[in-house]
Write a protein that holds these residues in place. Structure first.
Motif: not given
Lengths: 113, 111
Positions: B35, B37, B40-43, B45, B88
């Motif tokens: 993942y 990132q 300040g943002a989402g993860l 895929l 990640f």
């Protein structure tokens, strides 16, 4: 393409207050997951729902509860908030039949003062 | 997370290849993920691989899995400044699809 929607995006609460976070999965996704990411940390799994039933539970405090509704949206309810609950809360959803694919929303940043 | 480990930081020059490494401990892991990132943002895929595979390629991304050593790597070819982010590694199993994340590798791409 539609993505996971989370609301609110930012939330400020005081200690001992309650908060409700909402998650709207991608259309035709039947599984919802909640994760908590503290500052500078990796996301930690809280709880998941499949077809409106709780499917797994992680390190979720007893002060927190969650549910998935008939339209597949989910809500995370947090009570007696503590300073340590300040974090990014992510919702992720998986498509029918492909539960190993998780798509994350933008997160709700909760600040407890 | 303690079950999935990554190095904390990687710096590369724009145009070079980046290789981000991850080790995991649970031999019953069925799916392994990468993942991305941004601040300040989402993860996001990026890609995933089944444990019965040893390689997967998707445009600039190549994932290598050494199941014997429980080692996963992500190679990004022709790294661009827009690739600067935290990456990640994560794993899950058929018995529970919950993701167990590593601590993340911060990739810095220098112009």
């Amino acid at each position: 393409a539609a993505g996971v929607i989370q609301s609110p995006r930012h939330l400020i609460k005081e200690k001992r207050e309650t908060a409700t976070l909402k998650c709207y999965p991608i259309p035709r996704h039947d599984t919802v997951y909640w994760y908590q990411q503290g500052p500078g940390q990796d996301p930690q799994f809280l709880i998941s729902f499949y077809e409106k039933m709780q499917s797994d539970k992680g390190s979720i405090p007893d002060r927190f509860s969650a549910q998935q509704f008939s339209d597949y949206h989910s809500e995370l309810n947090m009570s007696s908030l503590e300073l340590g609950d300040s974090a990014l809360y992510f919702c992720a959803s998986s498509p029918v039949g492909d539960s190993y694919e998780q798509y994350f929303g933008p997160g709700t940043r909760l600040t407890v003062t | 997370g303690e079950d999935v480990e990554q190095s904390l930081f990687l710096s590369v020059r724009e145009g070079d290849s980046s290789v981000i490494n991850c080790t995991y401990t649970d031999s019953s892991s069925t799916y392994l993920y990468w993942y991305k990132q941004e601040p300040g943002a989402g993860l996001q895929l990026l890609t995933y691989i089944f444990s019965n595979m040893d390689m997967k390629q998707d445009q600039r991304l190549t994932v290598l899995l050494n199941k014997k050593d429980k080692h996963l790597s992500l190679r990004i070819a022709d790294t661009q400044t827009g690739d600067s982010a935290i990456y990640f590694c994560a794993e899950s199993k058929d018995s529970s699809y919950k993701l167990i994340f590593g601590s993340g590798t911060r990739l810095l791409v220098r112009p």
